[in-house]
Write a protein that holds these residues in place. Structure first.
Motif, PDB file in Angstrom:
ATOM      1  N   GLY A 162     -70.372  10.934  31.670  1.00 27.41           N
ATOM      2  CA  GLY A 162     -70.400  12.379  31.440  1.00 27.41           C
ATOM      3  C   GLY A 162     -70.410  13.205  32.712  1.00 27.41           C
ATOM      4  O   GLY A 162     -70.390  14.432  32.649  1.00 27.41           O
ATOM      5  N   ASP A 163     -70.452  12.563  33.876  1.00 28.39           N
ATOM      6  CA  ASP A 163     -70.402  13.287  35.149  1.00 28.39           C
ATOM      7  C   ASP A 163     -68.936  13.596  35.450  1.00 28.39           C
ATOM      8  O   ASP A 163     -68.139  12.702  35.703  1.00 28.39           O
ATOM      9  CB  ASP A 163     -71.011  12.421  36.265  1.00 28.39           C
ATOM     10  CG  ASP A 163     -71.001  13.120  37.623  1.00 28.39           C
ATOM     11  OD1 ASP A 163     -70.344  14.180  37.751  1.00 28.39           O
ATOM     12  OD2 ASP A 163     -71.638  12.608  38.550  1.00 28.39           O
ATOM     13  N   HIS A 164     -68.608  14.847  35.413  1.00 30.93           N
ATOM     14  CA  HIS A 164     -67.220  15.269  35.610  1.00 30.93           C
ATOM     15  C   HIS A 164     -67.008  15.911  36.981  1.00 30.93           C
ATOM     16  O   HIS A 164     -66.128  16.762  37.150  1.00 30.93           O
ATOM     17  CB  HIS A 164     -66.801  16.228  34.498  1.00 30.93           C
ATOM     18  CG  HIS A 164     -66.832  15.588  33.150  1.00 30.93           C
ATOM     19  ND1 HIS A 164     -65.913  14.646  32.759  1.00 30.93           N
ATOM     20  CD2 HIS A 164     -67.705  15.718  32.122  1.00 30.93           C
ATOM     21  CE1 HIS A 164     -66.193  14.241  31.540  1.00 30.93           C
ATOM     22  NE2 HIS A 164     -67.292  14.878  31.127  1.00 30.93           N
ATOM     23  N   THR A 165     -67.794  15.476  37.970  1.00 31.51           N
ATOM     24  CA  THR A 165     -67.654  16.008  39.330  1.00 31.51           C
ATOM     25  C   THR A 165     -66.228  15.825  39.832  1.00 31.51           C
ATOM     26  O   THR A 165     -65.642  16.741  40.419  1.00 31.51           O
ATOM     27  CB  THR A 165     -68.651  15.318  40.287  1.00 31.51           C
ATOM     28  OG1 THR A 165     -69.963  15.512  39.784  1.00 31.51           O
ATOM     29  CG2 THR A 165     -68.547  15.879  41.686  1.00 31.51           C
ATOM     30  N   GLY A 166     -65.660  14.648  39.611  1.00 29.89           N
ATOM     31  CA  GLY A 166     -64.290  14.371  40.064  1.00 29.89           C
ATOM     32  C   GLY A 166     -63.270  15.291  39.421  1.00 29.89           C
ATOM     33  O   GLY A 166     -62.357  15.787  40.089  1.00 29.89           O
ATOM     34  N   THR A 167     -63.441  15.541  38.148  1.00 30.20           N
ATOM     35  CA  THR A 167     -62.524  16.435  37.436  1.00 30.20           C
ATOM     36  C   THR A 167     -62.636  17.850  37.983  1.00 30.20           C
ATOM     37  O   THR A 167     -61.628  18.522  38.229  1.00 30.20           O
ATOM     38  CB  THR A 167     -62.840  16.444  35.921  1.00 30.20           C
ATOM     39  OG1 THR A 167     -62.799  15.106  35.446  1.00 30.20           O
ATOM     40  CG2 THR A 167     -61.871  17.310  35.162  1.00 30.20           C
ATOM     41  N   PHE A 168     -63.870  18.299  38.186  1.00 32.42           N
ATOM     42  CA  PHE A 168     -64.072  19.647  38.719  1.00 32.42           C
ATOM     43  C   PHE A 168     -63.524  19.755  40.134  1.00 32.42           C
ATOM     44  O   PHE A 168     -62.898  20.759  40.491  1.00 32.42           O
ATOM     45  CB  PHE A 168     -65.561  20.020  38.689  1.00 32.42           C
ATOM     46  CG  PHE A 168     -65.785  21.427  39.131  1.00 32.42           C
ATOM     47  CD1 PHE A 168     -65.512  22.476  38.278  1.00 32.42           C
ATOM     48  CD2 PHE A 168     -66.228  21.697  40.412  1.00 32.42           C
ATOM     49  CE1 PHE A 168     -65.693  23.795  38.693  1.00 32.42           C
ATOM     50  CE2 PHE A 168     -66.411  23.006  40.835  1.00 32.42           C
ATOM     51  CZ  PHE A 168     -66.143  24.053  39.968  1.00 32.42           C
ATOM     52  N   LEU A 169     -63.727  18.737  40.947  1.00 28.35           N
ATOM     53  CA  LEU A 169     -63.208  18.738  42.314  1.00 28.35           C
ATOM     54  C   LEU A 169     -61.681  18.743  42.309  1.00 28.35           C
ATOM     55  O   LEU A 169     -61.058  19.427  43.125  1.00 28.35           O
ATOM     56  CB  LEU A 169     -63.736  17.543  43.095  1.00 28.35           C
ATOM     57  CG  LEU A 169     -63.373  17.521  44.572  1.00 28.35           C
ATOM     58  CD1 LEU A 169     -63.903  18.772  45.284  1.00 28.35           C
ATOM     59  CD2 LEU A 169     -63.930  16.281  45.234  1.00 28.35           C
ATOM     60  N   LEU A 170     -61.072  18.017  41.401  1.00 28.69           N
ATOM     61  CA  LEU A 170     -59.614  18.020  41.266  1.00 28.69           C
ATOM     62  C   LEU A 170     -59.116  19.429  40.968  1.00 28.69           C
ATOM     63  O   LEU A 170     -58.183  19.924  41.618  1.00 28.69           O
ATOM     64  CB  LEU A 170     -59.186  17.052  40.156  1.00 28.69           C
ATOM     65  CG  LEU A 170     -57.706  17.058  39.802  1.00 28.69           C
ATOM     66  CD1 LEU A 170     -56.902  16.374  40.892  1.00 28.69           C
ATOM     67  CD2 LEU A 170     -57.481  16.387  38.460  1.00 28.69           C
ATOM     68  N   ALA A 171     -59.747  20.093  40.012  1.00 26.70           N
ATOM     69  CA  ALA A 171     -59.340  21.451  39.641  1.00 26.70           C
ATOM     70  C   ALA A 171     -59.568  22.430  40.794  1.00 26.70           C
ATOM     71  O   ALA A 171     -58.696  23.263  41.099  1.00 26.70           O
ATOM     72  CB  ALA A 171     -60.106  21.910  38.397  1.00 26.70           C
ATOM     73  N   SER A 172     -60.712  22.332  41.456  1.00 25.39           N
ATOM     74  CA  SER A 172     -61.015  23.226  42.578  1.00 25.39           C
ATOM     75  C   SER A 172     -60.056  23.001  43.745  1.00 25.39           C
ATOM     76  O   SER A 172     -59.605  23.954  44.386  1.00 25.39           O
ATOM     77  CB  SER A 172     -62.450  23.008  43.059  1.00 25.39           C
ATOM     78  OG  SER A 172     -63.353  23.332  42.046  1.00 25.39           O
ATOM     79  N   SER A 173     -59.753  21.746  44.007  1.00 27.22           N
ATOM     80  CA  SER A 173     -58.845  21.422  45.110  1.00 27.22           C
ATOM     81  C   SER A 173     -57.434  21.913  44.829  1.00 27.22           C
ATOM     82  O   SER A 173     -56.758  22.438  45.720  1.00 27.22           O
ATOM     83  CB  SER A 173     -58.841  19.917  45.368  1.00 27.22           C
ATOM     84  OG  SER A 173     -60.114  19.497  45.807  1.00 27.22           O
ATOM     85  N   MET A 174     -56.990  21.770  43.600  1.00 30.02           N
ATOM     86  CA  MET A 174     -55.661  22.263  43.238  1.00 30.02           C
ATOM     87  C   MET A 174     -55.615  23.782  43.349  1.00 30.02           C
ATOM     88  O   MET A 174     -54.644  24.350  43.841  1.00 30.02           O
ATOM     89  CB  MET A 174     -55.307  21.812  41.821  1.00 30.02           C
ATOM     90  CG  MET A 174     -53.848  21.985  41.460  1.00 30.02           C
ATOM     91  SD  MET A 174     -52.790  20.898  42.438  1.00 30.02           S
ATOM     92  CE  MET A 174     -51.658  22.087  43.116  1.00 30.02           C
ATOM     93  N   ALA A 175     -56.691  24.443  42.929  1.00 29.87           N
ATOM     94  CA  ALA A 175     -56.761  25.902  43.045  1.00 29.87           C
ATOM     95  C   ALA A 175     -56.734  26.323  44.513  1.00 29.87           C
ATOM     96  O   ALA A 175     -56.052  27.282  44.883  1.00 29.87           O
ATOM     97  CB  ALA A 175     -58.023  26.433  42.364  1.00 29.87           C
ATOM     98  N   SER A 176     -57.451  25.612  45.367  1.00 27.70           N
ATOM     99  CA  SER A 176     -57.461  25.912  46.793  1.00 27.70           C
ATOM    100  C   SER A 176     -56.071  25.711  47.394  1.00 27.70           C
ATOM    101  O   SER A 176     -55.597  26.540  48.184  1.00 27.70           O
ATOM    102  CB  SER A 176     -58.475  25.022  47.508  1.00 27.70           C
ATOM    103  OG  SER A 176     -58.468  25.263  48.888  1.00 27.70           O
ATOM    104  N   PHE A 177     -55.420  24.633  47.027  1.00 23.97           N
ATOM    105  CA  PHE A 177     -54.066  24.364  47.518  1.00 23.97           C
ATOM    106  C   PHE A 177     -53.127  25.499  47.113  1.00 23.97           C
ATOM    107  O   PHE A 177     -52.396  26.046  47.946  1.00 23.97           O
ATOM    108  CB  PHE A 177     -53.570  23.023  46.960  1.00 23.97           C
ATOM    109  CG  PHE A 177     -52.256  22.581  47.524  1.00 23.97           C
ATOM    110  CD1 PHE A 177     -52.213  21.826  48.678  1.00 23.97           C
ATOM    111  CD2 PHE A 177     -51.070  22.924  46.906  1.00 23.97           C
ATOM    112  CE1 PHE A 177     -51.003  21.410  49.210  1.00 23.97           C
ATOM    113  CE2 PHE A 177     -49.854  22.523  47.428  1.00 23.97           C
ATOM    114  CZ  PHE A 177     -49.814  21.757  48.584  1.00 23.97           C
ATOM    115  N   ASN A 178     -53.161  25.863  45.831  1.00 22.16           N
ATOM    116  CA  ASN A 178     -52.309  26.956  45.348  1.00 22.16           C
ATOM    117  C   ASN A 178     -52.637  28.273  46.042  1.00 22.16           C
ATOM    118  O   ASN A 178     -51.738  29.032  46.400  1.00 22.16           O
ATOM    119  CB  ASN A 178     -52.448  27.119  43.837  1.00 22.16           C
ATOM    120  CG  ASN A 178     -51.776  26.012  43.075  1.00 22.16           C
ATOM    121  OD1 ASN A 178     -50.917  25.304  43.590  1.00 22.16           O
ATOM    122  ND2 ASN A 178     -52.166  25.823  41.835  1.00 22.16           N
ATOM    123  N   MET A 179     -53.921  28.556  46.211  1.00 19.51           N
ATOM    124  CA  MET A 179     -54.323  29.789  46.872  1.00 19.51           C
ATOM    125  C   MET A 179     -53.772  29.836  48.298  1.00 19.51           C
ATOM    126  O   MET A 179     -53.328  30.887  48.763  1.00 19.51           O
ATOM    127  CB  MET A 179     -55.844  29.916  46.882  1.00 19.51           C
ATOM    128  CG  MET A 179     -56.327  31.258  47.376  1.00 19.51           C
ATOM    129  SD  MET A 179     -58.088  31.510  47.123  1.00 19.51           S
ATOM    130  CE  MET A 179     -58.791  30.095  47.901  1.00 19.51           C
TER     131      MET A 179
END
Length: 174
Positions: free
Chosen positions: A48-65
């Motif tokens: 249930g630890d979704h740290t990796g999923t959240f980091l994936l989403a945050s990293s993709m957002a940072s890349f796009n930004m």
């Protein structure tokens, strides 16, 4: 890619490159990103630890930004520069509160400081540019020089709107 034509443009370009690089780092080596932020990297994660999923989403957002910021730099999109000042200060505030409320580790304040200092640097750059008459739009020419007397856009420049009679370009509103 063209180099920035203004002080504010350079601040946006630097942030854009770093956001793109940090996003790529988070996508390619998430553990390194977590360590940079001062977050724990356990050998295994609990169910249930979704740290990796959240980091994936945050990293993709940072890349796009990063890409968005670099596009704004290439087009010298001054309205975007002003917009970032306000919202980077909001980000500074939220991230600082997260550290002070023990929601985020102390090391995370570095992210808050980066946002706040970046916002101030861009604000100062905008001020310096306005005082020295820095470029304001595509081609580093005044935006209204390519318009006819009725306000229509002769050159079809991006960002100048439909050119309704008497209408000023969107970026001209200050």
């Amino acid at each position: 890619m063209k180099l920035p034509r203004s002080v504010a443009g350079w601040t946006i370009a630097v942030f854009g490159v770093l956001a793109l690089l940090m996003g790529a780092l988070g996508l390619l080596w998430p553990e390194a990103m977590l360590r940079l932020l001062g977050l724990d990297v356990p050998a295994t994660r609990a169910v249930g630890d979704h740290t990796g999923t959240f980091l994936l989403a945050s990293s993709m957002a940072s890349f796009n930004m990063g890409v968005y910021y670099l596009l704004a730099t290439v087009t010298e999109w001054r309205a975007f520069y002003r917009f970032t000042v306000v919202f980077r200060l909001v980000t500074f505030t939220v991230f600082s509160i997260a550290v002070l409320a023990d929601i985020a580790p102390d090391r995370f304040f570095g992210v808050a400081a980066w946002e706040g200092l970046g916002a101030l640097a861009t604000a100062v750059g905008l001020r310096v540019d306005s005082r020295r008459g820095a470029p304001t739009g595509a081609g580093a020419t005044p935006e209204r020089t390519a318009a006819t007397a009725d306000g229509t856009d002769v050159a079809g420049d991006v960002g100048e709107g439909p050119g309704a009679a008497g209408a000023a370009p969107a970026d001209a509103v200050r």
